[in-house]
Design an enzyme around this catalytic site. Structure first.
Site, PDB file in Angstrom:
ATOM      1  N   PHE A 112       0.775  -1.233   0.110  1.00 19.21           N
ATOM      2  CA  PHE A 112      -0.154   0.164   0.092  1.00 19.21           C
ATOM      3  C   PHE A 112       0.942   1.216  -0.039  1.00 19.21           C
ATOM      4  CE2 PHE A 112      -2.743   2.897   2.089  1.00 19.21           C
ATOM      5  CZ  PHE A 112      -3.759   2.887   1.250  1.00 19.21           C
ATOM      6  N   ASP A 183       2.767  -6.273   7.918  1.00 23.38           N
ATOM      7  CA  ASP A 183       1.272  -5.075   7.969  1.00 23.38           C
ATOM      8  C   ASP A 183       0.120  -6.348   7.828  1.00 23.38           C
ATOM      9  OD1 ASP A 183      -0.924  -3.560   7.328  1.00 23.38           O
ATOM     10  OD2 ASP A 183       0.438  -1.997   6.509  1.00 23.38           O
ATOM     11  N   TYR A 208     -10.394  -0.697  11.132  1.00 19.83           N
ATOM     12  CA  TYR A 208     -11.447  -0.061  10.558  1.00 19.83           C
ATOM     13  C   TYR A 208     -11.703  -0.815   9.380  1.00 19.83           C
ATOM     14  CZ  TYR A 208      -8.013   2.264   8.095  1.00 19.83           C
ATOM     15  OH  TYR A 208      -6.735   2.516   7.327  1.00 19.83           O
ATOM     16  N   LYS A 209     -11.165  -2.022   9.073  1.00 16.70           N
ATOM     17  CA  LYS A 209     -11.534  -2.704   7.715  1.00 16.70           C
ATOM     18  C   LYS A 209     -12.180  -3.895   8.304  1.00 16.70           C
ATOM     19  CE  LYS A 209      -7.604  -0.878   5.148  1.00 16.70           C
ATOM     20  NZ  LYS A 209      -6.216  -0.909   4.972  1.00 16.70           N
ATOM     21  N   ARG A 355     -12.973  -3.754  -6.858  1.00 17.13           N
ATOM     22  CA  ARG A 355     -12.476  -4.975  -5.742  1.00 17.13           C
ATOM     23  C   ARG A 355     -13.584  -5.052  -4.993  1.00 17.13           C
ATOM     24  NH1 ARG A 355      -8.291  -2.424  -1.081  1.00 17.13           N
ATOM     25  NH2 ARG A 355     -10.317  -1.169  -0.787  1.00 17.13           N
TER      26      ARG A 355
END
Ligand SMILES: *Cc1c(COP(=O)(O)O)cnc(C)c1O
Length: 396
Positions: A112, A183, A208-209, A355
């Site tokens: 990312f 990560d 938060y995912k 996605r």
């Protein structure tokens, strides 16, 4: 039916099939009442007494343990705070101090961007010949060598869902003497993780995912227990100090994982996250993974059958895929806007990736079939080919 399905525990908007829990999880039902209680009874009535009286000061470690349970981290090895980007910087800064004779940080081009940007910022600040090296994800294992101080990788690729072999790469990194940082942004709450078993030195991730902590929920950091009392925190904030309320003029790192705290924790956000984490207490991560793979297989099969315009961009083999499936399509942005407009929420990642995230806590096989029906309608009837779907918003 698998007992990981807890649809009733979430507020899911009417008429929407939500395939974007990999980006922002939905609102767990208990959050509003808990946050309201925190506001009225704690902040409202206790004011500053809440730090001791309501246990606010202990929340980062307490919720860290709840997160630790689902990522294979022992009690007392995970603490909450800051955002993931900050935790990337914090972990890397500590890692390079553990290998002072080395100058290179290794990552991959599938990472990312924020992870790479933070690493660039750190090497710029350190100067003294530090550099960030990136290689293609498939080449990482073969590229690790004795010049690398730290290897920073995200287990699951945010764009394609491709998954690294955590145990094998950690072993390779350590055989070359590098510090391994994982990560887990797209792993925590998505698939089983065995941090202690992997032996990696550090891990970081957001909540938060897949963990449904809400927008702005704090990140986490894990440090391997045998390193916790020697690791040097470069972000030496007062709440990581051994005795913050001594107001000592010199920094002395706290004991254990507490030293990875920085400043005042986000107590309102932690109250929301605590409720979200309670939903994981009886979840078996192997069962959740099996349910996720079943939903993904069904989705791939039905999309390829009903919307052949889309090309699978994720690995076909489930074992090397996280909990998302991506398809490539030239007009992917417009197509995703049209799909969203017709009640199926996924997202778009430049340049051409549509996605979709799979979260068996609130999705079942009927949802997947209904979603594919919408996608097929958008593709086969070119519903995307409309000016209103072609203007990019700030957040895609
Ligand atoms: C989502 C994500 C981030 C986001 O970082 P924030 O600081 O929370 O905005 C960073 N890294 C990875 C790998 C991610 O998936």
């Amino acid at each position: 039916m698998s007992n990981v399905l807890k649809k009733d525990a979430f507020i899911l908007p009417e008429g929407v099939i939500y395939l974007d829990g990999n980006s922002l999880g939905p609102l767990p039902k208990g959050v509003a009442a808990r946050v309201q209680k925190m506001l009225s009874d704690e902040w409202g009535q206790m004011v500053i007494r809440g730090w001791n009286g309501a246990g606010w000061m202990d929340q980062p470690a307490k919720i860290g343990d709840q997160v630790g349970r689902i990522i294979g981290a022992p009690t007392g090895s995970v603490v909450m705070g800051d955002t993931l980007s900050i935790k990337v910087f914090q972990a890397l800064a500590s890692a390079v101090k553990m290998r002072p004779e080395r100058r290179v940080i290794l990552s991959d081009t599938g990472n990312f961007p924020s992870d790479l940007y933070m690493a660039e910022g750190l090497v710029g600040l350190l100067a003294q010949g530090y550099e960030l090296q990136t290689v293609a994800p498939e080449e990482v294992a073969g590229a690790i060598n004795e010049t690398h101080a730290a290897v920073l990788l995200t287990e699951v690729d945010y764009r394609t869902g491709r998954r690294h072999d955590v145990a094998a790469i950690t072993k390779t990194a350590q055989a070359q003497g590098a510090v391994m940082i994982w990560d887990l942004a797209h792993s925590a709450g998505a698939l089983p993780v065995d941090l202690l078993g992997s032996g990696c030195e550090m891990a970081i991730g957001c909540t938060y995912k897949y963990l449904n902590g809400g927008p702005g929920a704090p990140a986490f950091i894990y440090v391997r227990p045998d390193l916790m009392d020697s690791i040097e925190p470069a972000l030496s904030g007062w709440l990581g100090h051994r005795q913050p309320f001594d107001f000592d003029l010199n920094y002395q790192p706290g004991l254990g994982i507490e030293r990875m705290r920085v400043g005042t924790p986000p107590i309102i956000q932690l109250a929301a996250l605590e409720v979200a984490m309670e939903l994981w207490e009886d979840i078996d991560m192997n069962e959740l993974r099996a349910a996720s793979l079943a939903l993904q297989e069904q989705f791939i099969f039905e999309v390829e059958r009903d919307a052949p315009q889309l090309t699978l961009a994720s690995p076909r083999e489930g074992a090397i895929r996280g909990s998302q499936v991506s398809f490539q399509f030239e007009h992917g942005y417009a197509a995703m806007q049209a799909v969203i407009d017709h009640g199926v929420i996924g997202d778009f990642r430049a340049p051409d990736i549509m996605r979709f995230g799979f979260t068996p806590m609130y999705l079942d096989a009927a949802d997947i079939s209904a979603a594919v029906k919408v996608i097929a309608d958008v593709m086969n009837n070119r519903l995307w080919d409309n000016d209103k779907y072609k203007t990019r918003s700030k957040v895609t």
